[in-house]
Write a protein that holds these residues in place. Structure first.
Motif, PDB file in Angstrom:
ATOM      1  N   ASN A 138       1.751  19.948  67.397  1.00 37.20           N
ATOM      2  CA  ASN A 138       2.547  18.836  67.929  1.00 37.20           C
ATOM      3  C   ASN A 138       4.039  19.175  68.004  1.00 37.20           C
ATOM      4  O   ASN A 138       4.869  18.302  68.210  1.00 37.20           O
ATOM      5  N   LEU A 156       3.465  18.954  76.923  1.00 36.27           N
ATOM      6  CA  LEU A 156       3.637  17.873  75.967  1.00 36.27           C
ATOM      7  C   LEU A 156       2.974  16.585  76.461  1.00 36.27           C
ATOM      8  O   LEU A 156       2.227  15.923  75.720  1.00 36.27           O
ATOM      9  N   LEU A 157       3.200  16.227  77.707  1.00 36.93           N
ATOM     10  CA  LEU A 157       2.579  15.024  78.269  1.00 36.93           C
ATOM     11  C   LEU A 157       1.055  15.171  78.327  1.00 36.93           C
ATOM     12  O   LEU A 157       0.317  14.203  78.108  1.00 36.93           O
ATOM     13  N   GLU A 214       5.649  11.705  66.354  1.00 39.89           N
ATOM     14  CA  GLU A 214       4.300  12.168  66.665  1.00 39.89           C
ATOM     15  C   GLU A 214       4.346  13.551  67.287  1.00 39.89           C
ATOM     16  O   GLU A 214       3.490  14.399  67.026  1.00 39.89           O
ATOM     17  N   TYR A 215       5.371  13.762  68.125  1.00 38.24           N
ATOM     18  CA  TYR A 215       5.581  15.060  68.763  1.00 38.24           C
ATOM     19  C   TYR A 215       7.055  15.428  68.638  1.00 38.24           C
ATOM     20  O   TYR A 215       7.928  14.556  68.701  1.00 38.24           O
ATOM     21  N   LYS A 247       7.501   8.288  69.384  1.00 37.49           N
ATOM     22  CA  LYS A 247       6.446   9.118  69.972  1.00 37.49           C
ATOM     23  C   LYS A 247       6.926  10.562  70.067  1.00 37.49           C
ATOM     24  O   LYS A 247       6.225  11.498  69.682  1.00 37.49           O
ATOM     25  N   VAL A 248       8.150  10.753  70.615  1.00 39.50           N
ATOM     26  CA  VAL A 248       8.719  12.096  70.789  1.00 39.50           C
ATOM     27  C   VAL A 248      10.142  12.122  70.256  1.00 39.50           C
ATOM     28  O   VAL A 248      10.958  11.247  70.596  1.00 39.50           O
ATOM     29  N   ILE A 293      -0.104  14.396  74.844  1.00 40.64           N
ATOM     30  CA  ILE A 293       0.037  12.973  74.519  1.00 40.64           C
ATOM     31  C   ILE A 293      -1.062  12.145  75.192  1.00 40.64           C
ATOM     32  O   ILE A 293      -1.626  11.216  74.600  1.00 40.64           O
ATOM     33  N   LYS A 294      -1.370  12.500  76.434  1.00 43.97           N
ATOM     34  CA  LYS A 294      -2.343  11.727  77.220  1.00 43.97           C
ATOM     35  C   LYS A 294      -3.770  12.245  77.081  1.00 43.97           C
ATOM     36  O   LYS A 294      -4.670  11.795  77.790  1.00 43.97           O
ATOM     37  N   ASN A 295      -3.968  13.219  76.180  1.00 41.52           N
ATOM     38  CA  ASN A 295      -5.290  13.824  75.991  1.00 41.52           C
ATOM     39  C   ASN A 295      -5.844  14.359  77.308  1.00 41.52           C
ATOM     40  O   ASN A 295      -7.028  14.199  77.636  1.00 41.52           O
TER      41      ASN A 295
END
Length: 454
Positions: free
Chosen positions: A332, A362-363, A138-139, A39-40, A366-368
């Motif tokens: 990203n 960043l969070l 992803e990030y 993910k990161v 990720i969490k939209n």
């Protein structure tokens, strides 16, 4: 001095001792998860990269399940708190106080890949390492630290750590600084600062003040010339702190040479060559100065893979929005710390404040999330040691140039309290707070300790 993951020159004996005597509790070095996808991915395990890794690991998103979805990439077995190296070089602290095994700091929710990054393909979301491993993300968080360009000064690499030539910026020579100062018998003691951006911009002059004090204590001052050569046009960027520093140099007969950039050493003759880089008719003129002791701050630059990967600006720094730390082209990708383009002083204190903003944004991505993005205002700090028990605690915004002092007293004055904080309290905050994701700078504290200025 500002800590970073770019200082890699490790003495073999120190590395062996650290990695064998403290092997219990070390994180397992990652072979990358089965899918080689995360993910990161965080590049760099210095003060900036470790802070973000730890803050991400504390979030509920990464505390669920069994798969570790954060990967930190860093080639070093040892993590250093480099601001202590001025104290080490002056003989006031021991080197072991500045170091911890990397594996003891990596949170259990993350994996650590002990490798270097050689290339990033931001269009394909792939990081390639020095061992030719390809990692998908992803990030991406880019915090590899700064490159120390010792090789750009002819004569320096082969003479470093010998015959009075030293640098508190290199792990293999910082203890030599103390050794050479104790052996010094008089003559020319030279301290340099390059014309390039550097980490912990106050460090080149801090060791000059401590050395001058040591010379006086030992009765050597009458036969010693102390010279500070800087390629910059001011002794310090912020006038509130530059003024008292200039007065200190004048009162202690420390000769300050502005726009004087070290370009070469001649170790056989023990000579340093300086070039005038001022915007005047004398620009380009070279001056040769004999040395008996010389502390060199090398020129510095961004790691080459940043520019080669298309993430850098014209000067090679990761090109990010100065408030959000998000890349200007690849949404990203985030960057902070010494390798970023954030226009403020490159310090561990700046990394702490930057890490909070980077992690929040960043969070949020990720969490939209729909809430507002966090904004970094350029806060940084540079504790300027002027003697044993004396320190000017510079805190300011690199964006506005205005002081942002945490305490109610005038921090531009030499203070025993500021010294005690820097020597004893702040290192504990770093080890128990910043690298564990718990300390994000003094912004909240300042509202209590200095409410009217806040």
């Amino acid at each position: 001095m500002l800590p970073s993951s770019s200082t890699r020159l490790l003495a073999a004996s120190r590395l062996h001792a650290l990695t064998t005597s403290r092997i219990r509790g070390l994180a397992t070095v990652s072979a990358a998860n089965p899918a080689h996808s995360y993910k990161v991915v965080v590049i760099g395990g210095g003060s900036a990269g470790m802070a973000v890794t730890a803050q991400l690991a504390l979030d509920a998103l990464f505390r669920k399940g069994t798969r570790k979805d954060i990967l930190m990439i860093d080639p070093s077995d040892v993590h250093y708190y480099q601001p202590l190296w001025t104290f080490v070089g002056a003989g006031l602290k021991q080197m072991k106080e500045s170091e911890r095994p990397m594996g003891q700091l990596v949170p259990k929710q993350a994996e650590w890949l002990k490798d270097r990054v050689s290339r990033i393909d931001p269009a394909a979301n792939i990081v390639t390492t020095g061992s030719n491993r390809q990692i998908k993300y992803e990030y991406l968080v880019v915090a590899p630290g700064i490159k120390l360009d010792f090789e750009k000064i002819p004569g320096l690499v082969e003479s470093l750590g010998k015959d009075g030539v030293t640098s508190n910026y290199a792990v293999q020579s910082v203890e030599k600084t103390s050794e050479f100062l104790k052996a010094f018998k008089g003559g020319n003691a030279i301290f340099t600062q390059p014309a390039t951006p550097i980490k912990c911009a106050g460090a080149p002059q801090k060791i000059a003040y401590l050395a001058e004090e040591l010379f006086r204590t030992r009765g050597l001052r009458p036969q010693t010339n102390v010279r500070f050569h800087t390629g910059m046009g001011k002794i310090f960027a912020i006038d509130k702190y530059a003024a008292p520093l200039t007065e200190i140099c004048a009162s202690r007969n420390i000769a300050v040479h502005l726009f004087s950039n070290l370009i070469a050493l001649r170790p056989d003759a023990k000579q340093a060559v300086f070039r005038d880089v001022s915007p005047t008719a004398s620009a380009g003129k070279e001056t040769i100065v004999d040395y008996d002791f010389i502390h060199v701050t090398p020129p510095m630059s961004a790691p080459p893979f940043i520019r080669q990967s298309g993430l850098g600006n014209a000067d090679g720094w990761v090109d990010v929005d100065k408030e959000t730390t998000q890349h200007v082209k690849y949404p990203n990708v985030y960057a902070l710390g010494d390798a970023s383009s954030l226009p403020t002083s490159k310090t561990a204190a700046a990394a702490a404040a930057e890490s909070a903003v980077t992690t929040h944004n960043l969070l949020r991505a990720i969490k939209n999330g729909t809430g507002p993005a966090a904004a970094y205002g350029g806060y940084t700090s540079c504790p300027l040691i002027t003697g044993k028990g004396k320190l000017i605690l510079a805190e300011f915004s690199g964006y506005t140039g205005k002081p942002q002092e945490t305490f109610f007293y005038d921090q531009s004055k030499e203070s025993a309290l500021s010294y005690a904080l820097t020597a004893n309290i702040i290192p504990s905050l770093y080890w128990e707070g910043q690298v564990k994701g718990l300390w994000k700078g003094p912004g909240v504290v300042r509202r209590i300790t200095n409410p009217f200025d806040s």
